[in-house]
Design a protein around this motif. Structure first.
Motif, short mmCIF file in Angstrom:
data_model
loop_
_atom_site.label_atom_id
_atom_site.label_comp_id
_atom_site.label_asym_id
_atom_site.label_seq_id
_atom_site.Cartn_x
_atom_site.Cartn_y
_atom_site.Cartn_z
N PHE A 47 -39.98 -12.90 -36.17
CA PHE A 47 -38.92 -11.88 -36.20
C PHE A 47 -39.41 -10.74 -37.09
CE2 PHE A 47 -37.26 -16.12 -35.81
CZ PHE A 47 -36.32 -16.04 -34.80
N TYR A 48 -38.96 -9.51 -36.79
CA TYR A 48 -39.36 -8.41 -37.67
C TYR A 48 -38.32 -8.12 -38.75
CZ TYR A 48 -36.65 -5.31 -34.53
OH TYR A 48 -35.66 -4.72 -33.77
N ALA A 49 -37.16 -8.79 -38.70
CA ALA A 49 -36.16 -8.61 -39.75
C ALA A 49 -35.14 -9.75 -39.69
CB ALA A 49 -35.43 -7.28 -39.60
N PRO A 50 -34.67 -10.20 -40.85
CA PRO A 50 -33.59 -11.19 -40.87
C PRO A 50 -32.24 -10.48 -40.81
CG PRO A 50 -34.33 -10.79 -43.09
CD PRO A 50 -35.20 -9.95 -42.18
N ILE A 51 -31.18 -11.24 -40.62
CA ILE A 51 -29.83 -10.70 -40.77
C ILE A 51 -29.65 -10.36 -42.26
CG2 ILE A 51 -27.37 -11.33 -40.68
CD1 ILE A 51 -28.11 -13.12 -38.25
N VAL A 108 -45.66 -14.99 -49.36
CA VAL A 108 -44.23 -14.84 -49.64
C VAL A 108 -43.49 -15.84 -48.76
CG1 VAL A 108 -42.26 -13.28 -49.65
CG2 VAL A 108 -44.54 -12.41 -50.22
N GLU A 109 -42.85 -16.81 -49.43
CA GLU A 109 -42.09 -17.85 -48.73
C GLU A 109 -40.69 -17.33 -48.42
OE1 GLU A 109 -39.95 -22.06 -49.76
OE2 GLU A 109 -41.86 -21.64 -50.75
N VAL A 110 -40.18 -17.71 -47.26
CA VAL A 110 -38.83 -17.34 -46.84
C VAL A 110 -37.97 -18.60 -46.85
CG1 VAL A 110 -37.43 -16.36 -44.97
CG2 VAL A 110 -39.77 -15.54 -45.34
N HIS A 111 -36.79 -18.50 -47.46
CA HIS A 111 -35.87 -19.63 -47.48
C HIS A 111 -34.45 -19.17 -47.15
CE1 HIS A 111 -35.78 -18.11 -51.67
NE2 HIS A 111 -34.49 -18.33 -51.53
N CYS A 112 -33.63 -20.11 -46.72
CA CYS A 112 -32.22 -19.84 -46.44
C CYS A 112 -31.53 -19.52 -47.76
CB CYS A 112 -31.60 -21.06 -45.78
SG CYS A 112 -29.80 -20.93 -45.56
N ARG A 113 -30.80 -18.45 -47.81
CA ARG A 113 -30.16 -18.06 -49.07
C ARG A 113 -29.00 -18.99 -49.44
NH1 ARG A 113 -24.91 -17.22 -48.79
NH2 ARG A 113 -24.21 -15.99 -47.04
N HIS A 138 -42.85 -18.10 -43.79
CA HIS A 138 -43.40 -17.05 -44.64
C HIS A 138 -43.23 -15.70 -43.97
CE1 HIS A 138 -45.34 -20.73 -46.08
NE2 HIS A 138 -45.35 -20.11 -47.25
N VAL A 139 -43.32 -14.64 -44.77
CA VAL A 139 -43.25 -13.28 -44.23
C VAL A 139 -44.56 -12.57 -44.57
CG1 VAL A 139 -42.04 -12.33 -46.27
CG2 VAL A 139 -41.90 -11.14 -44.09
N PHE A 140 -45.06 -11.82 -43.57
CA PHE A 140 -46.34 -11.12 -43.70
C PHE A 140 -46.14 -9.64 -43.36
CE2 PHE A 140 -47.09 -15.52 -42.50
CZ PHE A 140 -47.96 -15.93 -43.50
N ASP A 141 -47.07 -8.82 -43.78
CA ASP A 141 -47.00 -7.37 -43.56
C ASP A 141 -47.76 -6.92 -42.32
OD1 ASP A 141 -45.41 -6.79 -45.82
OD2 ASP A 141 -47.16 -6.85 -47.12
N ASP A 142 -47.79 -7.73 -41.27
CA ASP A 142 -48.53 -7.36 -40.06
C ASP A 142 -47.64 -7.40 -38.82
OD1 ASP A 142 -48.17 -10.10 -39.79
OD2 ASP A 142 -50.30 -10.58 -39.61
N GLY A 143 -46.36 -7.11 -39.01
CA GLY A 143 -45.42 -7.13 -37.90
C GLY A 143 -45.25 -5.78 -37.24
N PRO A 144 -44.41 -5.74 -36.20
CA PRO A 144 -44.19 -4.49 -35.46
C PRO A 144 -43.21 -3.57 -36.17
CG PRO A 144 -42.85 -6.23 -34.54
CD PRO A 144 -43.67 -6.87 -35.63
N LYS A 145 -43.10 -2.36 -35.63
CA LYS A 145 -42.10 -1.41 -36.12
C LYS A 145 -40.74 -1.96 -35.72
CE LYS A 145 -45.08 2.58 -35.84
NZ LYS A 145 -45.34 3.88 -35.29
N PRO A 146 -39.69 -1.67 -36.39
CA PRO A 146 -39.58 -0.64 -37.41
C PRO A 146 -39.89 -1.12 -38.84
CG PRO A 146 -37.40 -1.46 -36.90
CD PRO A 146 -38.37 -2.20 -36.00
N THR A 147 -40.02 -2.42 -39.08
CA THR A 147 -40.19 -2.89 -40.46
C THR A 147 -41.64 -3.14 -40.86
OG1 THR A 147 -39.99 -5.24 -39.87
CG2 THR A 147 -37.93 -4.05 -40.38
N GLY A 148 -42.49 -3.44 -39.88
CA GLY A 148 -43.86 -3.81 -40.19
C GLY A 148 -43.99 -5.22 -40.74
N LYS A 149 -42.89 -5.98 -40.71
CA LYS A 149 -42.88 -7.35 -41.24
C LYS A 149 -42.95 -8.36 -40.10
CE LYS A 149 -42.10 -6.19 -45.58
NZ LYS A 149 -43.14 -6.34 -46.57
#
Length: 165
Positions: A106-110, A127-132, A140-151
């Protein structure tokens, strides 16, 4: 003689402290502090009652499923992807994309649904991603995703439930 023992013990202590930052796992104190931050907390036995063995290994023990093993990697229907531990909606199908990695991406969470921490396991920093809400490890989240976030939120499918709609 005493000075040599003192220096050896001091060096061993400092080395152990530095090395511990690069080894997987958390101390009991860190786990207790982390648990206090989440709305939903359960004992290990309570989590094991509601999760499958594989879900428990990923969500509660920071494991990773095999790439390509989750049917949710190929799920592109309209709906929400929720936490398998507490049912909190985490990602919208609108932000899902095919990263080619074998994990749902996904390029962005809710907004406000996930938290992040620095993961230094396996001698790397990610960078680990966990349920808040329950603290379940998602991926994990990486900086190689698509636009608009690049994540690229690279998420274990077993940590998710798909809710059509």
């Amino acid at each position: 003689m005493k000075k040599r023992h003192f220096l050896w013990a001091g060096t061993a202590t400092v080395g152990t402290a530095l090395l511990s930052h690069y080894l997987p796992g958390k101390s009991k104190g860190e786990i207790a502090t982390a648990a206090a931050r989440f709305e939903i907390t359960k004992t290990e036995q309570e989590w094991r009652k509601i999760l499958t063995a594989d879900q428990f290994q990923v969500l509660r023990q920071h494991g990773t499923e095999r790439p390509g093993s989750s049917p949710l990697d190929k799920e592109y229907g309209k709906g929400l992807f929720a936490c398998a531990g507490c049912n909190l909606p985490l990602f919208s199908s609108k932000t899902k994309f095919n990263s080619g990695t074998g994990w749902p991406s996904f390029y962005a969470p809710i907004d406000g649904a996930v938290g992040t921490t620095i993961d230094t396991s396996f001698y790397m920093t990610r960078v680990e991603v966990h349920c808040r809400r329950c603290g379940g490890h998602l991926g994990h989240v990486f900086d190689d995703g698509p636009k608009p976030t690049g994540k690229r939120y690279c998420i274990n499918g077993i940590a998710l439930k798909f809710i059509p709609g």
